[in-house]
Scaffold this motif. Structure first.
Motif, short mmCIF file in Angstrom:
data_model
loop_
_atom_site.label_atom_id
_atom_site.label_comp_id
_atom_site.label_asym_id
_atom_site.label_seq_id
_atom_site.Cartn_x
_atom_site.Cartn_y
_atom_site.Cartn_z
N THR B 104 0.67 -1.22 -0.02
CA THR B 104 0.00 -0.06 0.09
C THR B 104 0.82 1.26 0.11
O THR B 104 2.09 1.21 0.08
CB THR B 104 -0.95 0.02 1.21
OG1 THR B 104 -0.08 0.21 2.36
CG2 THR B 104 -1.78 -1.23 1.35
N ALA B 105 0.26 2.42 -0.03
CA ALA B 105 1.08 3.57 -0.25
C ALA B 105 1.73 3.79 0.95
O ALA B 105 3.11 4.13 0.70
CB ALA B 105 -0.21 5.16 -0.20
N TYR B 143 -4.20 2.78 0.21
CA TYR B 143 -4.75 2.25 -1.13
C TYR B 143 -3.29 1.57 -1.78
O TYR B 143 -2.15 1.85 -1.64
CB TYR B 143 -4.94 3.50 -2.09
CG TYR B 143 -6.07 4.02 -1.92
CD1 TYR B 143 -6.87 4.27 -0.62
CD2 TYR B 143 -6.93 4.38 -3.23
CE1 TYR B 143 -8.28 4.58 -0.46
CE2 TYR B 143 -8.44 4.70 -3.04
CZ TYR B 143 -8.75 5.01 -1.90
OH TYR B 143 -9.95 5.51 -1.66
N LEU B 144 -3.57 0.54 -2.47
CA LEU B 144 -2.58 0.19 -3.38
C LEU B 144 -2.19 1.04 -4.45
O LEU B 144 -3.02 1.64 -4.84
CB LEU B 144 -2.86 -1.46 -3.93
CG LEU B 144 -3.31 -2.44 -2.97
CD1 LEU B 144 -3.60 -3.78 -3.30
CD2 LEU B 144 -1.61 -2.96 -2.30
N PRO B 145 -1.03 0.97 -5.13
CA PRO B 145 -0.78 1.75 -6.20
C PRO B 145 -1.61 1.85 -7.23
O PRO B 145 -2.03 2.98 -8.05
CB PRO B 145 0.84 1.08 -6.46
CG PRO B 145 1.17 0.73 -5.14
CD PRO B 145 0.15 0.28 -4.62
N GLY B 151 -0.78 10.88 -11.10
CA GLY B 151 0.09 12.01 -10.25
C GLY B 151 0.04 11.56 -8.76
O GLY B 151 0.99 11.70 -8.11
N GLN B 152 -0.94 10.92 -8.41
CA GLN B 152 -1.02 10.39 -6.69
C GLN B 152 0.20 9.36 -6.68
O GLN B 152 0.85 9.32 -5.75
CB GLN B 152 -2.48 9.68 -6.68
CG GLN B 152 -3.40 10.60 -6.45
CD GLN B 152 -4.87 10.03 -6.28
OE1 GLN B 152 -4.93 8.90 -6.94
NE2 GLN B 152 -5.79 10.73 -5.89
N GLN B 153 0.35 8.40 -7.77
CA GLN B 153 1.69 7.49 -7.65
C GLN B 153 2.81 8.41 -7.39
O GLN B 153 3.82 7.94 -6.46
CB GLN B 153 1.62 6.54 -8.75
CG GLN B 153 0.50 5.54 -8.75
CD GLN B 153 0.85 4.41 -10.00
OE1 GLN B 153 1.82 4.03 -10.20
NE2 GLN B 153 -0.41 3.94 -10.22
N ILE B 158 7.56 10.40 -4.29
CA ILE B 158 8.25 11.47 -3.70
C ILE B 158 8.35 11.48 -1.78
O ILE B 158 9.37 11.48 -1.39
CB ILE B 158 7.65 13.03 -3.90
CG1 ILE B 158 7.86 13.14 -5.52
CG2 ILE B 158 8.40 14.20 -3.01
CD1 ILE B 158 7.06 14.18 -6.12
N ALA B 159 7.01 10.75 -1.65
CA ALA B 159 7.03 10.72 -0.13
C ALA B 159 7.91 9.73 0.32
O ALA B 159 8.63 9.79 1.33
CB ALA B 159 5.61 10.45 0.43
N ARG B 160 7.91 8.47 -0.43
CA ARG B 160 9.02 7.46 -0.18
C ARG B 160 10.45 7.88 -0.42
O ARG B 160 11.18 7.43 0.56
CB ARG B 160 8.82 6.34 -1.18
CG ARG B 160 9.54 5.12 -0.94
CD ARG B 160 9.21 4.04 -1.90
NE ARG B 160 9.47 4.43 -3.19
CZ ARG B 160 9.55 3.28 -4.26
NH1 ARG B 160 8.77 2.31 -4.06
NH2 ARG B 160 10.03 3.88 -5.44
N ALA B 161 10.76 8.93 -1.35
CA ALA B 161 12.23 9.25 -1.39
C ALA B 161 12.51 9.97 -0.29
O ALA B 161 13.87 9.69 0.28
CB ALA B 161 12.40 9.96 -2.90
#
Ligand SMILES: Nc1ncnc2c1ncn2[C@@H]1O[C@H](COP(=O)(O)OP(=O)(O)OP(=O)(O)O)[C@@H](O)[C@H]1O
Ligand SMILES: [Mg+2]
Lengths: 409, 235
Positions: B104-105, B143-145, B151-153, B158-161
């Protein structure tokens, strides 16, 4: 949860069909292996139990008297000598009383029972039957062959004039508990007879034994068979059934007497058992191999499908070793879950088999078929090793993936 | 000027070495990036931008030249240490599909931390949720990707980075797949993190409009640096 577990479990959950396939394969393999192992071991135990129900594990006898040619051949001279085997006369084991404590102390020996046995005729009215007189101490002998359990009437009790006889003999002579009959022996050349009262009738499970066996007290037999103070054989029960032959050889070397184990007297049975073990061993190996190859091939495909994810994980700083462990772990998890399911399946299969295989009276046909705890441990442990081994190749190829290549796709 | 975060000198990259398709993609790159710098990398297709990013991201090793990360010569580091640097000091944002589809996100955002620092604590989980809130996905954390828009993905990426707070984030055409509006949003987001956290960004883009909103524009042509100038921000 550590990284490896998180990723392995999620990959397994995501690849539902593949996971179900390999877990199912592992379960089926484990179930088959456990089922045939339990079945074959149980049937073998059953056969051995029947055979040993009426036999001592080890029997010690006097040295056989060997017949020798009258003269030795001188050099260059050929002698046509026909050597006749001598008729074996009833003899006692030398110094058997000194031997007894030694046997008692021998590790692995659980029961020792001396016996005086020899041929006789059982007489009642006009009828006479050739029988084997077995002179024993009931308490000690009962530990070798559980005669007490095999009684169909009366008790296993032997006073000086008591006898416990096989059920066929009882029928042949029309004897019941409390009836009297005579035994006639001729060991010294002059016939000796003695009167006996039947105190028990036994079913030894073998017709011939039931027809010929007459148990009497040890001392009574010594007199009857003209072996005062003697014992014609010593019966042993051992702890390790399949170590009996080895122990017998050791005792023979130690005592110089004739020592025979049940394994020697039942060579054919043992050969059959060994052949059976070989074939079930082969089946087990092949089933394990097939399951391992199945798991490996699914994992190989999986690694190819997951190239990008592996690349992303590597780019985020997962080392090769950790990626490798993810896949090894998947193999291990599949194996453990599969073998747990498989052992449940095997338990159900054995239960179903035992329900079907029943005697006419509803008692189980094979009470020796069980799934011992070690079999569960071995199945799960074996599956674990196999699962990890199956995952080694796919795990290595996953670890070798170049993150830059995977990420560029 | 402070010590550079990364420093490349005479970097060359040859692919297919020793085969008949041997090709030199980068012909001696000199480049330094300071902490907190917000740089655009532009250039025609095939000029070697992604290759350069892969080298800076320690995903590949240069064929020749020196690459110092935070003062340490990377060529001298063992693979284990290189991998550790990736885990702790670098964030990646790519053009497409680089989220883990099975997670998930919020799990995607937690993954770099799980790799770098071990099992996830409640605080880290909370921080990851907060970060997703920051990129405007507070209501999509579980949510799953595949249930998220492009855009949301990219926001999740970016949040992950940023989740391990690396000093440098490398973004390879982060807006390449997005419409103008979403691209602006993503770009603004990166800018915001750059300003609030002091994270350096190196962003590959084909969009001159976005490049002009960076502090510095490096242009790559045919494996060589053709231009490197500070940019007077136009927005
Ligand atoms: N693994 C590889 N092996 C051989 N050649 C490669 C490899 N990777 C990239 N190249 C070549 O290197 C050159 C530069 O590629 P790169 O992906 O860096 O370009 P780019 O500037 O990112 O282009 P784009 O804007 O289209 O993404 C290209 O000619 C490409 O074919
Ligand atoms: Mg590119």
């Amino acid at each position: 949860m550590p990284f490896e577990w998180v990723v392995a479990l999620r990959f397994l959950r995501e690849g539902r069909l593949q996971t179900a396939l390999i877990v199912g394969g592992a379960a089926a393999g484990v179930a088959v292996v456990m089922f045939i192992t339990a079945l074959v071991n149980g049937l073998q135990a059953n056969t051995i139990k029947r055979v040993l129900g009426t036999q001592a594990h080890i029997v010690i006898r006097p040295i056989e008297e060997v017949a020798r040619p009258q003269r030795d051949a001188a050099a260059g001279e050929s002698v046509a000598a026909r050597v006749e085997a001598r008729a074996q006369r009833l003899r006692s084991i030398d110094q058997w009383r000194a031997l007894e404590p030694l046997l008692d102390r021998t590790p692995g020996v659980v029961a020792v029972s001396p016996m005086v046995s020899g041929p006789a005729f059982a007489l009642r009215g006009d009828a006479s039957k050739s029988v084997a007189v077995l002179g024993i101490d009931p308490a000690r002998y009962d530990r070798i062959v559980a005669v007490g359990e095999k009684l169909v009437a009366g008790a296993f009790r032997l006073g000086p004039d008591d006898a416990v006889i096989g059920k066929e003999l009882a029928k042949d002579l029309g004897l019941a508990v409390g009836d009297r009959f005579r035994l006639l022996t001729a060991e010294t050349g002059t016939p000796v007879t003695q009167n006996f009262t039947v105190t028990g009738v036994v079913d030894l499970g073998v017709r011939d034994l039931n027809r010929r066996s007459v148990y009497v007290a040890f001392r009574t037999a010594q007199t009857l068979l003209a072996l005062p103070g003697g014992a014609s054989q010593i019966d042993l029960k051992v702890e390790d059934l399949f170590g009996a032959e080895e122990l017998a050889r050791r005792l023979e070397a130690q005592t110089g007497l004739t020592v025979e184990s049940w394994m020697r007297t039942n060579e054919q049975l043992l050969a059959a058992i060994n052949a059976q073990n070989l074939s079930t061993g082969t089946i087990r190996t092949f089933v394990a191999l097939i399951v391992a190859v199945g798991i490996a091939s699914v994992l190989v495909v999986w690694v190819v499908q997951k190239r990008r994810e592996i690349g992303i994980l590597r780019a985020m700083g997962a080392t090769r070793e950790r990626v490798q462990r993810v896949f090894l772990l998947q193999g291990a998890i599949v194996a453990v879950v599969g073998s747990l399911a498989g052992s449940l399946l095997a338990t159900a299969m054995i239960a179903a088999f035992l329900r079907l295989a029943r005697n006419a009276d509803g008692t189980p046909l094979f009470d020796t078929i069980t799934l011992p705890p070690w079999l569960y441990v071995a199945a799960i442990g074996g599956a674990l090793v196999g699962g990890i081994a199956a995952a080694i190749l796919p795990a290595r190829s996953a670890a070798r993936l170049d993150p830059a290549q995977a990420i560029r796709m | 000027m402070s010590d550079p975060l990364i420093e490349l000198a005479g970097i060359r990259k040859v692919y297919g070495r020793g085969t008949d398709v041997e090709v030199e993609v980068l012909h001696g790159i000199d480049l330094a990036i300071a902490p907190g710098e917000f740089t655009a990398l532009v250039g025609p297709s095939g000029s070697g931008k992604s290759t350069l990013l892969n080298l800076i991201g320690l995903l590949e090793a240069p064929t020749a030249g020196s690459y110092r990360f935070a003062g340490r010569e990377t060529a001298a580091l063992p693979e284990r240490e290189i991998t550790r640097l990736r885990a702790t000091s670098l964030g990646f944002v790519c053009q497409v599909h680089h989220l883990l589809p099975a997670f998930t996100a919020v799990e995607n955002v937690l993954m770099p931390g799980l790799i770098a620092h071990g099992p996830v604590s409640a605080e880290r989980r909370e921080a990851a949720r907060a970060l997703l809130g920051d990129v405007g996905l507070g209501d999509r954390v579980d949510y799953l990707p595949r249930k998220l828009s492009g855009g949301q993905q990219q926001r999740v990426a970016i949040a992950r980075a940023l989740s391990i707070a690396p000093p440098l984030v490398l973004a390879d055409e982060p807006t390449g797949n997005l419409d103008t509006h979403s691209a602006d949003d993503i770009f603004a987001l990166m800018r915001r993190f750059n300003e609030t956290r002091g994270t350096a960004f190196l962003i590959v883009t084909h969009d001159p409009r976005l490049a002009r909103r960076c502090d510095r524009i490096v242009s790559l042509v045919d494996g060589r640096i053709a231009g490197d100038e500070p940019n007077v921000r136009s927005s």
